[in-house]
Design a protein around this motif. Structure first.
Motif, PDB file in Angstrom:
ATOM      1  N   PHE A  86       0.836  -1.207   0.000  1.00 39.79           N
ATOM      2  CA  PHE A  86       0.000   0.000   0.000  1.00 39.79           C
ATOM      3  C   PHE A  86       0.869   1.254   0.000  1.00 39.79           C
ATOM      4  CE2 PHE A  86      -2.224   3.389   2.288  1.00 39.79           C
ATOM      5  CZ  PHE A  86      -3.346   3.528   1.484  1.00 39.79           C
ATOM      6  N   THR A  87       1.888   1.281   0.867  1.00 40.32           N
ATOM      7  CA  THR A  87       2.794   2.437   0.913  1.00 40.32           C
ATOM      8  C   THR A  87       3.528   2.609  -0.408  1.00 40.32           C
ATOM      9  OG1 THR A  87       3.112   2.053   3.285  1.00 40.32           O
ATOM     10  CG2 THR A  87       4.704   3.473   2.169  1.00 40.32           C
ATOM     11  N   SER A  88       3.993   1.513  -0.991  1.00 38.02           N
ATOM     12  CA  SER A  88       4.754   1.585  -2.239  1.00 38.02           C
ATOM     13  C   SER A  88       3.881   2.022  -3.407  1.00 38.02           C
ATOM     14  CB  SER A  88       5.395   0.224  -2.544  1.00 38.02           C
ATOM     15  OG  SER A  88       6.329  -0.125  -1.555  1.00 38.02           O
ATOM     16  N   VAL A  89       2.635   1.542  -3.455  1.00 36.77           N
ATOM     17  CA  VAL A  89       1.729   1.935  -4.543  1.00 36.77           C
ATOM     18  C   VAL A  89       1.461   3.433  -4.484  1.00 36.77           C
ATOM     19  CG1 VAL A  89      -0.663   1.769  -5.348  1.00 36.77           C
ATOM     20  CG2 VAL A  89       0.650  -0.300  -4.919  1.00 36.77           C
ATOM     21  N   MET A  90       1.156   3.948  -3.289  1.00 39.05           N
ATOM     22  CA  MET A  90       0.882   5.375  -3.147  1.00 39.05           C
ATOM     23  C   MET A  90       2.113   6.213  -3.499  1.00 39.05           C
ATOM     24  SD  MET A  90      -2.287   5.769  -2.283  1.00 39.05           S
ATOM     25  CE  MET A  90      -2.581   4.441  -3.439  1.00 39.05           C
ATOM     26  N   TRP A  91       3.264   5.784  -3.017  1.00 39.13           N
ATOM     27  CA  TRP A  91       4.513   6.508  -3.273  1.00 39.13           C
ATOM     28  C   TRP A  91       4.877   6.443  -4.751  1.00 39.13           C
ATOM     29  CZ3 TRP A  91       9.769   5.206  -0.406  1.00 39.13           C
ATOM     30  CH2 TRP A  91      10.690   6.209  -0.693  1.00 39.13           C
ATOM     31  N   CYS A  92       4.810   5.257  -5.330  1.00 40.53           N
ATOM     32  CA  CYS A  92       5.173   5.094  -6.743  1.00 40.53           C
ATOM     33  C   CYS A  92       4.210   5.867  -7.639  1.00 40.53           C
ATOM     34  CB  CYS A  92       5.170   3.611  -7.101  1.00 40.53           C
ATOM     35  SG  CYS A  92       5.830   3.240  -8.729  1.00 40.53           S
ATOM     36  N   LEU A  93       2.915   5.838  -7.305  1.00 38.30           N
ATOM     37  CA  LEU A  93       1.937   6.582  -8.102  1.00 38.30           C
ATOM     38  C   LEU A  93       2.215   8.081  -8.049  1.00 38.30           C
ATOM     39  CD1 LEU A  93      -0.672   6.412  -9.790  1.00 38.30           C
ATOM     40  CD2 LEU A  93      -1.955   6.652  -7.654  1.00 38.30           C
ATOM     41  N   TYR A  94       2.579   8.578  -6.873  1.00 40.47           N
ATOM     42  CA  TYR A  94       2.916   9.998  -6.749  1.00 40.47           C
ATOM     43  C   TYR A  94       4.129  10.346  -7.604  1.00 40.47           C
ATOM     44  CZ  TYR A  94       4.643  14.313  -4.646  1.00 40.47           C
ATOM     45  OH  TYR A  94       5.112  15.600  -4.448  1.00 40.47           O
ATOM     46  N   VAL A  95       5.135   9.482  -7.612  1.00 46.05           N
ATOM     47  CA  VAL A  95       6.360   9.755  -8.365  1.00 46.05           C
ATOM     48  C   VAL A  95       6.081   9.777  -9.867  1.00 46.05           C
ATOM     49  CG1 VAL A  95       8.646   8.865  -8.967  1.00 46.05           C
ATOM     50  CG2 VAL A  95       7.896   8.859  -6.584  1.00 46.05           C
ATOM     51  N   VAL A  96       5.380   8.762 -10.382  1.00 47.46           N
ATOM     52  CA  VAL A  96       5.166   8.689 -11.828  1.00 47.46           C
ATOM     53  C   VAL A  96       4.238   9.789 -12.319  1.00 47.46           C
ATOM     54  CG1 VAL A  96       5.620   6.203 -11.895  1.00 47.46           C
ATOM     55  CG2 VAL A  96       3.275   7.014 -11.582  1.00 47.46           C
ATOM     56  N   VAL A  97       3.329  10.245 -11.448  1.00 44.87           N
ATOM     57  CA  VAL A  97       2.434  11.336 -11.849  1.00 44.87           C
ATOM     58  C   VAL A  97       3.174  12.667 -11.850  1.00 44.87           C
ATOM     59  CG1 VAL A  97       0.398  12.672 -11.179  1.00 44.87           C
ATOM     60  CG2 VAL A  97       0.307  10.175 -11.163  1.00 44.87           C
ATOM     61  N   THR A  98       3.915  12.949 -10.779  1.00 41.81           N
ATOM     62  CA  THR A  98       4.625  14.231 -10.697  1.00 41.81           C
ATOM     63  C   THR A  98       5.758  14.334 -11.710  1.00 41.81           C
ATOM     64  OG1 THR A  98       6.006  13.297  -8.926  1.00 41.81           O
ATOM     65  CG2 THR A  98       4.077  14.591  -8.271  1.00 41.81           C
ATOM     66  N   GLU A  99       6.367  13.208 -12.062  1.00 37.81           N
ATOM     67  CA  GLU A  99       7.440  13.233 -13.057  1.00 37.81           C
ATOM     68  C   GLU A  99       6.903  13.177 -14.490  1.00 37.81           C
ATOM     69  OE1 GLU A  99      10.587  13.766 -12.550  1.00 37.81           O
ATOM     70  OE2 GLU A  99      10.367  13.843 -10.363  1.00 37.81           O
ATOM     71  N   GLY A 100       5.605  12.947 -14.655  1.00 39.55           N
ATOM     72  CA  GLY A 100       5.001  12.969 -15.983  1.00 39.55           C
ATOM     73  C   GLY A 100       5.205  11.716 -16.801  1.00 39.55           C
ATOM     74  N   TYR A 101       5.507  10.577 -16.158  1.00 40.09           N
ATOM     75  CA  TYR A 101       5.752   9.347 -16.903  1.00 40.09           C
ATOM     76  C   TYR A 101       4.464   8.732 -17.432  1.00 40.09           C
ATOM     77  CZ  TYR A 101      10.304   9.652 -14.596  1.00 40.09           C
ATOM     78  OH  TYR A 101      11.533  10.079 -14.138  1.00 40.09           O
ATOM     79  N   ILE A 102       3.338   8.992 -16.752  1.00 44.20           N
ATOM     80  CA  ILE A 102       2.049   8.457 -17.209  1.00 44.20           C
ATOM     81  C   ILE A 102       1.447   9.343 -18.284  1.00 44.20           C
ATOM     82  CG2 ILE A 102      -0.323   7.953 -16.507  1.00 44.20           C
ATOM     83  CD1 ILE A 102       0.687   6.946 -13.889  1.00 44.20           C
TER      84      ILE A 102
END
Length: 337
Positions: A86-102
């Motif tokens: 759960f922690t990793s999903v939330m953290w990873c989702l924040y990273v890929v969204v803020t970095e514009g990878y999605i």
């Protein structure tokens, strides 16, 4: 002041550089041997957090449930992984969204090799490596049963190879998306197991996990085809250049090598899906057999009642639920997870 510099070596990522951009200078990071010191520090942090979750959450809940030794071991495993995923999903989702990878899928292969990383990307990878390395001594601390150790070692090794490979081969952007998909499916599976331990008749969340697993497998396969089949062959630098971090983009310029890799990926994903579907069909068959036996037992003139079968949720490996000894579950009777 000397102590502060040494502390920063353990706490903060090293190898920061100033990269000139159109808006000015941007501080980014690359990897090196000093990362091992930082990873070692966060291994001890992970061990501490593991003990806190075990002591103040999982142990108290398992005492109320009065679980057997086998179920208690699985409950602890799933409880720890639910918190981590759960922690990793939330953290990873924040990273890929803020970095514009999605929002910009082209960024997964554009300007490869991605030698310089933003702070949050590098810190995420260091913490992920620390967590899976901490899982090795936890096999001893948690007194994991001998028959469970090979399975858990395979799981830990696969995660370490994937994360370290993406980090060292400068495929961190693709690795982030793949980790997000994998962790999302794993979270639902272990959450379903925790719910099952509280109420053995409640298996609805396993159906949710089945849907999520299929969707994530399809997205994973699509990403491999997109990046390997179409992205990396279009990279400007198609020569082997280890100094710049370009290790194998020139290989994907060869259509034979590219198609061979894609074929292996497709075959692997197809085998995982086949085993997953095979188990689900067997699980549904057991369910309908149980329902029909209950109807016959409650039919007028029937005195003898049949004992309901317990379906197994076992443990999870590449989307397939297996029995305790590592073999496929039996058709007649499946054990509880």
């Amino acid at each position: 002041q000397v102590t502060a510099k040494t502390a920063f070596l353990f706490i903060l990522p090293q190898y920061n550089v100033s990269v000139p951009t159109a808006e000015g200078e941007l501080v980014q990071y690359h990897y090196g041997l000093k990362d091992l010191v930082t990873i070692l520090f966060y291994i001890f942090i992970a061990i501490t957090l593991h003990a806190v979750v075990q002591e103040y959450a999982l142990d108290k809940i398992s005492r109320r449930l009065h679980l057997s030794k086998v179920k208690h071991s699985k409950f602890n495993e799933s409880g720890q992984l639910v918190a981590f995923h759960f922690t990793s999903v939330m953290w990873c989702l924040y990273v890929v969204v803020t970095e514009g990878y999605i929002s910009n899928p082209r960024s997964l292969w554009e300007n490869y090799p991605h030698v310089y990383l933003p702070f949050q990307v590098k810190f995420f990878y260091l913490c992920q490596l620390a967590y899976w390395l901490h899982a090795l001594p936890e096999l001893y601390f948690q007194k994991v049963r001998k028959e469970e150790i090979p399975r858990q070692l395979r799981c830990i090794t696969l995660y370490l190879v994937h994360i370290a490979g993406a980090y060292l081969l400068n495929l961190t952007r693709l690795g982030l998306i793949l980790l997000l998909l994998q962790y999302l499916a794993e979270f639902f599976f272990h959450m379903a197991r925790l719910v099952y331990f509280t109420d053995e008749n409640n298996e609805k969340l396993f159906n949710v996990w089945a849907v999520v697993f299929v969707v994530t497998r399809l997205f994973t396969l699509t990403l491999y085809i997109l990046v390997i089949g179409f992205g990396l062959p279009r990279v400007e630098s198609q020569t082997l250049d280890p100094e710049r971090g370009n290790f194998f983009s020139f290989l994907f310029n060869n259509i034979f090598f590219r198609m061979s890799v894609l074929l292996l990926v497709c075959l692997f994903q197809a085998s995982v899906m086949w085993r997953f579907i095979h188990f689900q069909l067997r699980r549904w068959r057991e369910y309908w057999n149980e329902q029909s036996s209950r109807k016959r037992a409650t039919a007028p003139g029937t005195k003898q009642q049949t004992k309901p079968l317990k379906r197994d949720s076992g443990y999870h490996e590449n989307g397939v639920v297996k029995a305790e000894n590592g073999t496929s579950p039996r058709t007649k009777k499946l054990k509880s997870p």
